[in-house]
Design a protein around this motif. Sequence first.
Motif, PDB file in Angstrom:
ATOM      1  N   PHE A 179     -51.907 -26.488 -23.882  1.00 42.79           N
ATOM      2  CA  PHE A 179     -51.072 -26.589 -22.697  1.00 42.79           C
ATOM      3  C   PHE A 179     -50.034 -25.657 -22.610  1.00 42.79           C
ATOM      4  O   PHE A 179     -49.435 -25.097 -23.513  1.00 42.79           O
ATOM      5  CB  PHE A 179     -50.389 -27.962 -22.574  1.00 42.79           C
ATOM      6  N   SER A 180     -49.775 -24.982 -21.579  1.00 42.15           N
ATOM      7  CA  SER A 180     -48.651 -24.147 -21.170  1.00 42.15           C
ATOM      8  C   SER A 180     -48.283 -24.222 -19.740  1.00 42.15           C
ATOM      9  O   SER A 180     -49.084 -24.914 -18.932  1.00 42.15           O
ATOM     10  CB  SER A 180     -49.083 -22.598 -21.373  1.00 42.15           C
ATOM     11  N   TRP A 181     -46.959 -23.896 -19.559  1.00 46.44           N
ATOM     12  CA  TRP A 181     -46.345 -23.808 -18.186  1.00 46.44           C
ATOM     13  C   TRP A 181     -46.926 -22.494 -17.466  1.00 46.44           C
ATOM     14  O   TRP A 181     -47.557 -21.933 -18.105  1.00 46.44           O
ATOM     15  CB  TRP A 181     -45.054 -23.913 -18.252  1.00 46.44           C
ATOM     16  N   PRO A 182     -46.623 -22.228 -16.132  1.00 50.67           N
ATOM     17  CA  PRO A 182     -47.212 -21.408 -15.315  1.00 50.67           C
ATOM     18  C   PRO A 182     -46.764 -19.953 -15.979  1.00 50.67           C
ATOM     19  O   PRO A 182     -45.740 -19.815 -16.611  1.00 50.67           O
ATOM     20  CB  PRO A 182     -46.488 -21.542 -14.148  1.00 50.67           C
ATOM     21  N   ASN A 183     -47.776 -18.788 -15.866  1.00 56.98           N
ATOM     22  CA  ASN A 183     -47.439 -17.662 -16.201  1.00 56.98           C
ATOM     23  C   ASN A 183     -47.409 -17.797 -17.869  1.00 56.98           C
ATOM     24  O   ASN A 183     -46.602 -16.875 -18.427  1.00 56.98           O
ATOM     25  CB  ASN A 183     -46.421 -17.071 -15.606  1.00 56.98           C
ATOM     26  N   GLY A 184     -47.809 -18.782 -18.610  1.00 54.46           N
ATOM     27  CA  GLY A 184     -47.649 -18.664 -19.947  1.00 54.46           C
ATOM     28  C   GLY A 184     -46.281 -19.057 -20.482  1.00 54.46           C
ATOM     29  O   GLY A 184     -45.844 -19.302 -21.628  1.00 54.46           O
ATOM     30  N   ALA A 185     -45.381 -19.619 -19.786  1.00 57.39           N
ATOM     31  CA  ALA A 185     -44.178 -19.977 -20.236  1.00 57.39           C
ATOM     32  C   ALA A 185     -44.285 -21.174 -21.222  1.00 57.39           C
ATOM     33  O   ALA A 185     -45.195 -22.056 -21.294  1.00 57.39           O
ATOM     34  CB  ALA A 185     -43.262 -20.472 -19.007  1.00 57.39           C
ATOM     35  N   LYS A 186     -43.333 -21.118 -22.131  1.00 57.86           N
ATOM     36  CA  LYS A 186     -43.433 -22.194 -23.291  1.00 57.86           C
ATOM     37  C   LYS A 186     -42.362 -23.281 -22.926  1.00 57.86           C
ATOM     38  O   LYS A 186     -42.581 -24.563 -23.401  1.00 57.86           O
ATOM     39  CB  LYS A 186     -42.968 -21.557 -24.483  1.00 57.86           C
ATOM     40  N   LEU A 187     -41.411 -23.102 -22.371  1.00 52.31           N
ATOM     41  CA  LEU A 187     -40.370 -24.279 -21.961  1.00 52.31           C
ATOM     42  C   LEU A 187     -40.175 -24.371 -20.675  1.00 52.31           C
ATOM     43  O   LEU A 187     -39.990 -23.192 -19.580  1.00 52.31           O
ATOM     44  CB  LEU A 187     -38.954 -23.519 -22.721  1.00 52.31           C
ATOM     45  N   ALA A 188     -40.112 -25.453 -19.869  1.00 49.81           N
ATOM     46  CA  ALA A 188     -39.843 -25.742 -18.668  1.00 49.81           C
ATOM     47  C   ALA A 188     -38.625 -26.278 -18.474  1.00 49.81           C
ATOM     48  O   ALA A 188     -38.110 -27.220 -19.267  1.00 49.81           O
ATOM     49  CB  ALA A 188     -40.829 -26.593 -17.906  1.00 49.81           C
ATOM     50  N   LEU A 189     -37.443 -25.584 -17.930  1.00 48.12           N
ATOM     51  CA  LEU A 189     -36.209 -26.065 -17.617  1.00 48.12           C
ATOM     52  C   LEU A 189     -35.716 -26.665 -16.231  1.00 48.12           C
ATOM     53  O   LEU A 189     -35.951 -26.114 -15.223  1.00 48.12           O
ATOM     54  CB  LEU A 189     -35.322 -24.812 -17.797  1.00 48.12           C
ATOM     55  N   SER A 190     -35.431 -27.886 -16.229  1.00 48.68           N
ATOM     56  CA  SER A 190     -34.944 -28.698 -14.905  1.00 48.68           C
ATOM     57  C   SER A 190     -33.533 -28.839 -14.925  1.00 48.68           C
ATOM     58  O   SER A 190     -32.794 -29.341 -15.691  1.00 48.68           O
ATOM     59  CB  SER A 190     -35.789 -30.074 -15.082  1.00 48.68           C
ATOM     60  N   ILE A 191     -33.074 -28.267 -13.754  1.00 53.18           N
ATOM     61  CA  ILE A 191     -31.575 -28.072 -13.442  1.00 53.18           C
ATOM     62  C   ILE A 191     -31.522 -29.502 -12.589  1.00 53.18           C
ATOM     63  O   ILE A 191     -32.111 -29.419 -11.641  1.00 53.18           O
ATOM     64  CB  ILE A 191     -30.740 -26.917 -12.801  1.00 53.18           C
ATOM     65  N   VAL A 192     -30.817 -30.559 -12.975  1.00 51.25           N
ATOM     66  CA  VAL A 192     -30.624 -31.612 -12.025  1.00 51.25           C
ATOM     67  C   VAL A 192     -29.068 -31.654 -11.546  1.00 51.25           C
ATOM     68  O   VAL A 192     -28.235 -31.979 -12.607  1.00 51.25           O
ATOM     69  CB  VAL A 192     -30.873 -32.902 -13.026  1.00 51.25           C
ATOM     70  N   VAL A 193     -28.900 -32.166 -10.258  1.00 49.56           N
ATOM     71  CA  VAL A 193     -27.518 -32.225  -9.593  1.00 49.56           C
ATOM     72  C   VAL A 193     -27.645 -33.629  -9.230  1.00 49.56           C
ATOM     73  O   VAL A 193     -28.441 -33.812  -8.136  1.00 49.56           O
ATOM     74  CB  VAL A 193     -27.230 -31.110  -8.704  1.00 49.56           C
ATOM     75  N   ASN A 194     -26.537 -34.511  -9.674  1.00 48.84           N
ATOM     76  CA  ASN A 194     -26.596 -35.754  -9.299  1.00 48.84           C
ATOM     77  C   ASN A 194     -25.579 -35.849  -8.007  1.00 48.84           C
ATOM     78  O   ASN A 194     -24.495 -35.316  -8.263  1.00 48.84           O
ATOM     79  CB  ASN A 194     -26.121 -36.698 -10.199  1.00 48.84           C
ATOM     80  N   VAL A 195     -25.990 -36.373  -6.955  1.00 49.06           N
ATOM     81  CA  VAL A 195     -25.104 -36.613  -5.887  1.00 49.06           C
ATOM     82  C   VAL A 195     -25.005 -38.152  -5.460  1.00 49.06           C
ATOM     83  O   VAL A 195     -25.769 -38.882  -5.005  1.00 49.06           O
ATOM     84  CB  VAL A 195     -25.817 -36.066  -4.601  1.00 49.06           C
ATOM     85  N   GLU A 196     -23.683 -38.556  -6.207  1.00 41.19           N
ATOM     86  CA  GLU A 196     -23.510 -40.057  -5.918  1.00 41.19           C
ATOM     87  C   GLU A 196     -22.323 -40.417  -5.387  1.00 41.19           C
ATOM     88  O   GLU A 196     -21.757 -41.305  -4.622  1.00 41.19           O
ATOM     89  CB  GLU A 196     -23.231 -40.572  -7.539  1.00 41.19           C
ATOM     90  N   GLU A 197     -21.459 -39.187  -5.094  1.00 43.42           N
ATOM     91  CA  GLU A 197     -20.118 -39.467  -4.190  1.00 43.42           C
ATOM     92  C   GLU A 197     -20.535 -39.927  -2.955  1.00 43.42           C
ATOM     93  O   GLU A 197     -21.049 -39.371  -2.102  1.00 43.42           O
ATOM     94  CB  GLU A 197     -19.371 -38.077  -4.310  1.00 43.42           C
ATOM     95  N   GLY A 198     -19.625 -41.069  -2.715  1.00 46.87           N
ATOM     96  CA  GLY A 198     -19.939 -41.586  -1.160  1.00 46.87           C
ATOM     97  C   GLY A 198     -20.814 -42.889  -1.337  1.00 46.87           C
ATOM     98  O   GLY A 198     -20.731 -43.517  -0.536  1.00 46.87           O
ATOM     99  N   ALA A 199     -21.439 -43.124  -2.428  1.00 48.26           N
ATOM    100  CA  ALA A 199     -22.503 -44.270  -2.427  1.00 48.26           C
ATOM    101  C   ALA A 199     -21.882 -45.082  -3.792  1.00 48.26           C
ATOM    102  O   ALA A 199     -22.638 -46.066  -4.181  1.00 48.26           O
ATOM    103  CB  ALA A 199     -23.708 -43.852  -2.873  1.00 48.26           C
ATOM    104  N   GLU A 200     -20.813 -44.849  -4.292  1.00 49.46           N
ATOM    105  CA  GLU A 200     -20.512 -45.450  -5.442  1.00 49.46           C
ATOM    106  C   GLU A 200     -19.809 -46.964  -4.846  1.00 49.46           C
ATOM    107  O   GLU A 200     -19.671 -47.003  -3.827  1.00 49.46           O
ATOM    108  CB  GLU A 200     -19.432 -44.888  -6.267  1.00 49.46           C
TER     109      GLU A 200
END
Length: 294
Positions: free
Chosen positions: A11-32
Motif C-alpha cells: 500500500f502507498s499513498w498517491p504518487n508513491g508518497a509514504k506519509l499522508a499528512l492531514s491538517i485539521v482546523v477546528n471551528v467551534e467558536e460560536g457553538a460553545e
Amino acid sequence: MSMTDPAPNGFSWPNGAKLALSIVVNVEEGAERGLLQGDKANEPVDELVTGLKAPIRVHGNESNYQYGINRGAPRILRALNDAGVKASWTVCAQALEKAPWLANEISSRGDEPVSHGYRWLFTAFMDEAKEAAFVQKGTDSILATTGRKPVGYLSRYLHTDHLRKTLAKQGYLYHMDDFSDDFPRWESFDDGTPPIIVLPYAVDSNDMKFWLSPSFTAEMWLSYAKRTFDELLEEASSEGARMMSLGLHLRIIGRPGRIWAFKVFLEYVKDRSDVWIATREDIANHFAKHVKPE
C-alpha cells in the motif's frame, strides 16, 4: 499485516508518497455552551476563566472565543494560502451559521468541511434518535452554508456506542473519534449497515496542548510536531505507509504569538515529494479504493 505494519503490504499513498499528512482546523467558536445560547452553564473549556459554577455570563470567555473568528481564522487562512496547502475543517454547524464569510472561504479554497456536530456538545447522553437528529441537523446546516455535504464526523469527546452506525446509515464515509493507530481501518456492522472508515486523529500534536497541563509553548509544540512528522516518515519508509494528523483551533494557534509555529511547520513539510498533504476525505477515499472491508 503485523503489529508493526498497520498498512497492507504494497500500500502507498498517491504518487508513491509514504506519509499522508492531514491538517485539521477546528471551528467551534460560536457553538460553545453559554447562557446566551440557552444553556444552564457556561463553556468550561477556555484559556481564561474555567470551572465557574455560578449561572452568570462570563463575558471574557465569550470574547475569547470570538477572537478565534475575528483574528484567528484570517491568520490560519493566510498561512494555508501562502503554503498552498489543503485542510479539513471540523466545523460545528452553528459556528458557520454565525460566520458565513468563513464558510465561503472554506468553500472557495476547495477545502473539506467535516461535521463537528451542530453545536460543540457531548452526544453521549442522548438516546439513539436524539443523537441521529443532532447529526442530521449539523449535516443539513453545513450543506447549506458551504454547499457541500460533509462525509466525515468528529464528536466532542463523548459519544454513544451507536454513533458510528448512525453515521454509516446517514451516508458518512468516515469517523475520526479514534486515537488507536497511525493508519485508517474499516469498522463493520452485523446488521447490514454499510461499513465505515475509522480515520484516526491525534491529541498529542493538537494545539490544545497550549491549554492543557503540562502545557506547551509555541517552541515546544513546533518541535513536537516536527519530531512526530520525522518519526512517522521514517517508519513509513521502512515499515509501511503512515498517516499524521495535526489539529488546530482558531482561538489557540491563531494568536499572534503562536501562528508563527504553524507557518514554520508548513514550510518544513510542504515541499516533500514523499509526503501527501491531503484532506481527510481524500485520504479516506484513497484508503477505501485500495483496502476493502473484511
